[in-house]
Design a protein around this motif. Structure first.
Motif, PDB file in Angstrom:
ATOM      1  N   GLN A   1       0.999  -1.381  -0.009  1.00 50.50           N
ATOM      2  CA  GLN A   1       0.033  -0.074  -0.137  1.00 50.50           C
ATOM      3  C   GLN A   1       0.661   1.198   0.227  1.00 50.50           C
ATOM      4  OE1 GLN A   1      -3.183  -0.552  -0.660  1.00 50.50           O
ATOM      5  NE2 GLN A   1      -3.796   1.723  -0.353  1.00 50.50           N
TER       6      GLN A   1
ATOM      7  N   LYS B   1      -9.422  13.262  -3.966  1.00 47.01           N
ATOM      8  CA  LYS B   1     -10.199  12.086  -3.774  1.00 47.01           C
ATOM      9  C   LYS B   1      -9.927  10.839  -4.684  1.00 47.01           C
ATOM     10  CE  LYS B   1     -13.978  15.055  -2.549  1.00 47.01           C
ATOM     11  NZ  LYS B   1     -15.492  15.528  -2.748  1.00 47.01           N
TER      12      LYS B   1
ATOM     13  N   ARG C   1     -11.093   3.151 -12.009  1.00 46.90           N
ATOM     14  CA  ARG C   1     -11.536   3.472 -10.628  1.00 46.90           C
ATOM     15  C   ARG C   1     -11.523   2.354  -9.794  1.00 46.90           C
ATOM     16  NH1 ARG C   1     -11.412   7.430 -13.515  1.00 46.90           N
ATOM     17  NH2 ARG C   1     -12.993   8.977 -13.686  1.00 46.90           N
ATOM     18  N   ARG C   2     -10.663   2.505  -8.747  1.00 51.21           N
ATOM     19  CA  ARG C   2     -10.524   1.226  -7.761  1.00 51.21           C
ATOM     20  C   ARG C   2     -11.141   1.801  -6.202  1.00 51.21           C
ATOM     21  NH1 ARG C   2      -9.893  -1.089 -11.956  1.00 51.21           N
ATOM     22  NH2 ARG C   2      -7.986  -2.158 -12.500  1.00 51.21           N
ATOM     23  N   THR C   3     -11.063   1.138  -5.480  1.00 54.24           N
ATOM     24  CA  THR C   3     -11.650   1.176  -4.134  1.00 54.24           C
ATOM     25  C   THR C   3     -11.221   2.339  -3.388  1.00 54.24           C
ATOM     26  OG1 THR C   3     -10.229  -0.509  -3.188  1.00 54.24           O
ATOM     27  CG2 THR C   3     -12.414  -1.162  -3.951  1.00 54.24           C
ATOM     28  N   ASN C   4      -9.944   2.919  -3.772  1.00 54.81           N
ATOM     29  CA  ASN C   4      -9.366   3.933  -2.856  1.00 54.81           C
ATOM     30  C   ASN C   4      -8.191   4.639  -3.975  1.00 54.81           C
ATOM     31  OD1 ASN C   4      -6.673   2.955  -2.446  1.00 54.81           O
ATOM     32  ND2 ASN C   4      -7.562   1.210  -1.318  1.00 54.81           N
TER      33      ASN C   4
ATOM     34  N   ASP D   1      -4.853   2.856  -4.853  1.00 49.11           N
ATOM     35  CA  ASP D   1      -5.347   1.563  -5.810  1.00 49.11           C
ATOM     36  C   ASP D   1      -5.373   2.062  -7.211  1.00 49.11           C
ATOM     37  OD1 ASP D   1      -4.826  -0.372  -4.025  1.00 49.11           O
ATOM     38  OD2 ASP D   1      -6.782  -0.825  -3.409  1.00 49.11           O
ATOM     39  N   THR D   2      -6.265   3.203  -7.253  1.00 49.32           N
ATOM     40  CA  THR D   2      -6.655   3.876  -8.572  1.00 49.32           C
ATOM     41  C   THR D   2      -5.033   4.507  -9.138  1.00 49.32           C
ATOM     42  OG1 THR D   2      -8.567   4.554  -7.904  1.00 49.32           O
ATOM     43  CG2 THR D   2      -7.599   5.714  -9.753  1.00 49.32           C
TER      44      THR D   2
END
Length: 140
Positions: A67, A86, A117-120, A123-124
């Motif tokens: 991460q 965001k 577009r990923r979950t956060n 990740d994006t």
């Protein structure tokens, strides 16, 4: 050696160098005085490890990036205004960057293909970065 020293090539330079092998974008980016500040800020903010920094610098494929690595990419892309806080990709800004390196039609296709577009946000950003790396051969 510190992590900062290992990340002497900006993440964007890596992305763009993966896209166009004959263009030395690192030279162009290093002319921008804020790039070093972005790198230092993002290293500190993300906590990226030396091993991950080395892999990013070399352009090696990272099968399971942690991460912190993903968040380094996100931080840098945010600083360059390629995505907002965001995690929303600023496609017009990405396209403007890419058209400096390649024909507009190829840039548009790549920008469309790598618009994820990923979950956060981290990740994006990493998915976008990974997409650019994977498409290197198809662009030459």
């Amino acid at each position: 050696m510190t992590s900062f020293q290992f990340v002497n090539v900006s993440i964007l330079a890596i992305v763009l160098l993966c896209l166009v092998s004959r263009v030395h974008l690192q030279d162009d980016l290093t002319k921008l005085p804020e790039i070093d500040g972005y790198k230092l800020h993002c290293i500190e903010a993300s906590g990226i490890t030396e091993a991950s920094a080395k892999k990013l610098r070399s352009g090696d494929k990272m099968l399971s990036p942690d991460q912190a690595t993903k968040c380094y990419v996100q931080c840098f892309f945010s600083k360059l205004r390629l995505m907002d806080e965001k995690g929303v990709v600023q496609k017009d800004k990405v396209l403007a960057f890419l058209t400096k390196m390649m024909a507009e039609d190829k840039a548009k296709k790549l920008a469309d293909k790598c618009d994820f577009r990923r979950t956060n946000p981290c990740d994006t950003a990493y998915a976008m970065f990974d997409c650019y790396q994977e498409n290197k051969a198809k662009l030459l």
